[in-house]
Design a protein around this motif. Structure first.
Motif, PDB file in Angstrom:
ATOM      1  N   HIS A 281       0.804  -1.217   0.000  1.00 15.80           N
ATOM      2  CA  HIS A 281       0.000   0.000   0.000  1.00 15.80           C
ATOM      3  C   HIS A 281       0.838   1.269   0.000  1.00 15.80           C
ATOM      4  CE1 HIS A 281      -0.259  -1.432   4.391  1.00 15.80           C
ATOM      5  NE2 HIS A 281       0.793  -0.663   4.270  1.00 15.80           N
ATOM      6  N   GLN A 282       2.110   1.130  -0.344  1.00 18.45           N
ATOM      7  CA  GLN A 282       2.944   2.352  -0.419  1.00 18.45           C
ATOM      8  C   GLN A 282       2.417   3.243  -1.533  1.00 18.45           C
ATOM      9  OE1 GLN A 282       7.140   2.318  -0.408  1.00 18.45           O
ATOM     10  NE2 GLN A 282       7.276   0.486   0.873  1.00 18.45           N
ATOM     11  N   ALA A 283       2.176   4.488  -1.208  1.00 14.32           N
ATOM     12  CA  ALA A 283       1.501   5.376  -2.166  1.00 14.32           C
ATOM     13  C   ALA A 283       2.266   5.498  -3.484  1.00 14.32           C
ATOM     14  CB  ALA A 283       1.309   6.745  -1.531  1.00 14.32           C
ATOM     15  N   ALA A 284       3.595   5.566  -3.420  1.00 17.33           N
ATOM     16  CA  ALA A 284       4.378   5.741  -4.653  1.00 17.33           C
ATOM     17  C   ALA A 284       4.177   4.535  -5.577  1.00 17.33           C
ATOM     18  CB  ALA A 284       5.853   5.908  -4.310  1.00 17.33           C
ATOM     19  N   ARG A 285       4.110   3.341  -4.966  1.00 14.56           N
ATOM     20  CA  ARG A 285       3.937   2.136  -5.783  1.00 14.56           C
ATOM     21  C   ARG A 285       2.513   2.043  -6.329  1.00 14.56           C
ATOM     22  NH1 ARG A 285       7.188  -1.960  -1.745  1.00 14.56           N
ATOM     23  NH2 ARG A 285       9.204  -0.904  -1.933  1.00 14.56           N
ATOM     24  N   VAL A 286       1.554   2.445  -5.502  1.00 12.82           N
ATOM     25  CA  VAL A 286       0.158   2.437  -5.978  1.00 12.82           C
ATOM     26  C   VAL A 286       0.024   3.389  -7.166  1.00 12.82           C
ATOM     27  CG1 VAL A 286      -2.209   3.074  -5.355  1.00 12.82           C
ATOM     28  CG2 VAL A 286      -0.819   1.724  -3.762  1.00 12.82           C
ATOM     29  N   ARG A 287       0.638   4.551  -7.055  1.00 12.08           N
ATOM     30  CA  ARG A 287       0.610   5.518  -8.177  1.00 12.08           C
ATOM     31  C   ARG A 287       1.229   4.886  -9.430  1.00 12.08           C
ATOM     32  NH1 ARG A 287      -0.329  10.953  -6.764  1.00 12.08           N
ATOM     33  NH2 ARG A 287       0.011  11.349  -4.572  1.00 12.08           N
ATOM     34  N   TRP A 288       2.363   4.202  -9.217  1.00 11.91           N
ATOM     35  CA  TRP A 288       3.060   3.618 -10.368  1.00 11.91           C
ATOM     36  C   TRP A 288       2.165   2.563 -11.042  1.00 11.91           C
ATOM     37  CZ3 TRP A 288       4.555  -0.968 -12.452  1.00 11.91           C
ATOM     38  CH2 TRP A 288       5.485  -0.916 -13.484  1.00 11.91           C
ATOM     39  N   ILE A 289       1.537   1.712 -10.223  1.00 13.84           N
ATOM     40  CA  ILE A 289       0.681   0.653 -10.795  1.00 13.84           C
ATOM     41  C   ILE A 289      -0.450   1.283 -11.618  1.00 13.84           C
ATOM     42  CG2 ILE A 289      -0.982  -1.182 -10.215  1.00 13.84           C
ATOM     43  CD1 ILE A 289       0.792  -1.797  -7.739  1.00 13.84           C
ATOM     44  N   ILE A 290      -1.064   2.311 -11.068  1.00  7.67           N
ATOM     45  CA  ILE A 290      -2.197   2.938 -11.767  1.00  7.67           C
ATOM     46  C   ILE A 290      -1.726   3.524 -13.107  1.00  7.67           C
ATOM     47  CG2 ILE A 290      -3.869   4.841 -11.663  1.00  7.67           C
ATOM     48  CD1 ILE A 290      -3.998   4.363  -8.601  1.00  7.67           C
ATOM     49  N   LYS A 291      -0.622   4.265 -13.046  1.00  7.30           N
ATOM     50  CA  LYS A 291      -0.135   4.925 -14.269  1.00  7.30           C
ATOM     51  C   LYS A 291       0.274   3.876 -15.314  1.00  7.30           C
ATOM     52  CE  LYS A 291       3.089   8.603 -15.592  1.00  7.30           C
ATOM     53  NZ  LYS A 291       4.156   7.908 -16.293  1.00  7.30           N
ATOM     54  N   ARG A 292       1.014   2.889 -14.851  1.00  2.43           N
ATOM     55  CA  ARG A 292       1.493   1.849 -15.778  1.00  2.43           C
ATOM     56  C   ARG A 292       0.306   1.078 -16.385  1.00  2.43           C
ATOM     57  NH1 ARG A 292       4.789   0.049 -19.528  1.00  2.43           N
ATOM     58  NH2 ARG A 292       5.141  -2.196 -19.451  1.00  2.43           N
ATOM     59  N   SER A 293      -0.694   0.784 -15.571  1.00  3.50           N
ATOM     60  CA  SER A 293      -1.836   0.012 -16.097  1.00  3.50           C
ATOM     61  C   SER A 293      -2.574   0.810 -17.173  1.00  3.50           C
ATOM     62  CB  SER A 293      -2.803  -0.361 -14.967  1.00  3.50           C
ATOM     63  OG  SER A 293      -3.522   0.764 -14.546  1.00  3.50           O
ATOM     64  N   GLU A 294      -2.555   2.117 -17.041  1.00  4.98           N
ATOM     65  CA  GLU A 294      -3.222   2.937 -18.061  1.00  4.98           C
ATOM     66  C   GLU A 294      -2.411   2.937 -19.361  1.00  4.98           C
ATOM     67  OE1 GLU A 294      -3.908   6.601 -15.968  1.00  4.98           O
ATOM     68  OE2 GLU A 294      -5.586   5.720 -14.855  1.00  4.98           O
ATOM     69  N   GLU A 295      -1.091   2.966 -19.222  1.00  5.95           N
ATOM     70  CA  GLU A 295      -0.236   2.955 -20.425  1.00  5.95           C
ATOM     71  C   GLU A 295      -0.390   1.660 -21.222  1.00  5.95           C
ATOM     72  OE1 GLU A 295       3.306   5.500 -18.222  1.00  5.95           O
ATOM     73  OE2 GLU A 295       3.608   3.377 -18.658  1.00  5.95           O
TER      74      GLU A 295
END
Ligand code: SF4
Length: 504
Positions: A281-295
């Motif tokens: 649940h680390q925010a930086a990793r959650v952000r990365w997953i969201i951004k990457r999944s959109e790409e």
């Protein structure tokens, strides 16, 4: 007072959304959890957080306290309410507390059996099952408490009874009032697809969040052995994660975040309403997953081919050949004779008159109960609950389920074996097999209300004919609440001392 509910709003708007699971375990300091909550609240796509209770059967922080504090930091909580070791009054008080705090989102689950407890020596009570809990929440909602109810479903079951019962039970939960569902974790796109198709074929529009768990090697190894209950990871995936962990300087972190992003892309491509992120649940990793999944969203079908880890020969609703129904047993046929609902109505009328007389004479009533138990204990494993639903459960006694469930299996069975007593088959396998043999699977969707605990040790025949028991067609309201506003403290104290009868 009800605050903005971003979880409800995102479903209404039809936006793909994210929830993150905060495991309120005692291994994590509460202050640390709340720091995480503050950071997650800054991510616009994250609409809320699941706050666990009794995760894996271990006591953790109070989810209501953690959820309230998370909300104060801007993160909308979805509080896990379990039925573990609670009677209906305790559950009711928890829900009243949530209402008084203005918290709407409740994840209604049966709950894992407490870790390390020997069920045969110290059985842990479950007064409600998850379907009854949803029904209870719906009644509270009708009384003015605006709960937004989520439920669990596990498509990752690989025997026919386990898998089909999960879907039947989800239908029951939806009919009882569930607003959305969250899947158990799993790494098999065919199963994600199967669940979606099942709901679509039935015209069920209930939003579902696909569970995307960021899986490190140690957790994968545990899950491959079915720990915690309901979680399972294929050996091929475990090997792959172990290899990724060994081959990289970051101990496999980049690979597991990439896998999580790909899984988000899959559930989004399949038409899920959102992703439920767990394991990190680390925010930086959650952000990365969201951004990457959109790409990479456009490649979801390619990823669905890749992330399809199921057991060899495992059951798939839309792929496995139908198995022949098993033969019905002698005692099953006998059971139908012993079921009062099957008795001709003249006989029922005569017996009702006779039982009214018996009821006025305690010695006779005790004798009747003893005679009933003499027959039912050796045949069905009867526990003398006095509120018999054998006829609705294909003559399998619900009290032989370690969690005393009446509406289908929990999420815990592994390949048809019980979560609590793993050397025994789950009782719901027999219920399913018998219903299938009798062509009565649809009837398993009937909602069975909680038993009336006051009837323990009395004759179920007497209770049936005198209409004291709780069953379909003779249900009692679980709660009698008229106030639409939170009770004042004095009223709440009074209610605690003298609660309205939940079941007559
Ligand atoms: S449901 Fe109750 S009365 Fe019926 S067999 Fe089970 S314990 Fe006995």
């Amino acid at each position: 007072m009800s605050l903005a509910n971003s979880i409800r709003d995102s479903f209404t708007a039809g936006r793909f959304c994210y929830m993150v699971e905060l495991v309120a375990s005692q291994l994590t300091r509460e202050a640390k959890l709340l720091q995480v909550a503050s950071e997650l609240a800054q991510i616009p796509q994250v609409v809320g957080a699941g706050i666990t209770s009794y995760a894996g059967g271990a006591i953790g922080h109070d989810p209501i306290r953690v959820g309230t504090a998370a909300r104060a930091r801007g993160l909308v909580p979805n509080i896990h309410i379990t039925c573990v070791n609670k009677d209906r009054l305790t559950i009711r008080r928890e829900l009243e507390d949530l209402y008084a705090l203005g918290i709407e989102n409740v994840f209604a689950i049966t709950g894992d059996y407490p870790k390390g407890v020997d069920h045969l020596k110290n059985p842990v009570p479950y007064d409600f099952d998850s379907v009854q809990l949803v029904e209870f929440l719906s009644e509270l909602r009708a009384a003015g408490m605006p709960f937004h109810i989520s439920v669990a479903v596990s498509p990752f079951k690989y025997t026919e009874p386990d898998c089909r019962y999960q879907y039947l039970k989800l239908e029951k939960k939806i009919r009882a009032g569930a607003d959305f569902a969250i899947t158990q974790l799993g790494y098999d796109s065919r199963k994600f697809r199967e669940l979606k198709r099942y709901l679509d074929e039935r015209g069920l529009k209930t939003p579902v969040l696909g569970n995307v768990y960021v899986l490190p090697a140690k957790a994968a190894e545990r899950m491959s052995k079915g720990e915690p209950p309901g979680c399972w990871v294929a050996p091929e995936l475990v090997e792959r994660i172990q290899a990724e962990t060994k081959a990289s300087t970051d101990k496999g972190l980049a690979a597991r975040l990439e896998r999580a992003a790909r899984m988000v892309a899959i559930v989004r491509g399949l038409g899920y309403a959102g992703a439920y992120l767990g394991g990190d649940h680390q925010a930086a990793r959650v952000r990365w997953i969201i951004k990457r999944s959109e790409e990479i969203a456009h490649r979801w079908e390619e990823f669905a081919e890749e992330i399809s880890y199921g057991p060899k020969g495992g059951y798939y609703l839309y792929g496995s050949p139908p198995s022949p129904p098993k033969k019905r047993g002698f005692w099953l046929r006998m059971g139908r004779i012993a079921e009062p609902a099957n008795w001709p109505s003249p006989l029922r009328s005569v017996l009702t008159l006779a039982f009214r007389f018996v009821d006025k004479h305690p010695k006779l009533a005790e004798g009747l109960e003893r005679a009933e138990l003499k027959f039912k204990e050796p045949v069905f494993g009867c526990h003398a609950c006095g509120n018999c639903v054998l006829g609705l459960m294909e003559f399998v006694c619900p009290m032989t389920c370690p969690k005393n469930l009446r509406n289908g299996p929990c999420g815990g069975p592994l390949n048809g074996m019980c979560e609590v007593l793993p050397d025994r088959p789950c009782i719901w396998v027999s219920v399913f097999e018998r219903a299938k043999a009798a062509n009565r699977i649809e009837e398993l969707k009937v909602y069975i209300p909680p038993r009336n605990p006051a009837l323990q040790g009395t004759s179920s025949y007497l209770n049936y004919l005198l209409k004291r028991d709780s069953r379909p067609g003779n249900t009692q309201p679980l709660v009698q609440i008229t106030a639409a506003a939170p009770a004042k403290q004095e009223e709440r104290n009074w209610q605690a001392k003298a609660p309205a009868p939940l079941v007559k």
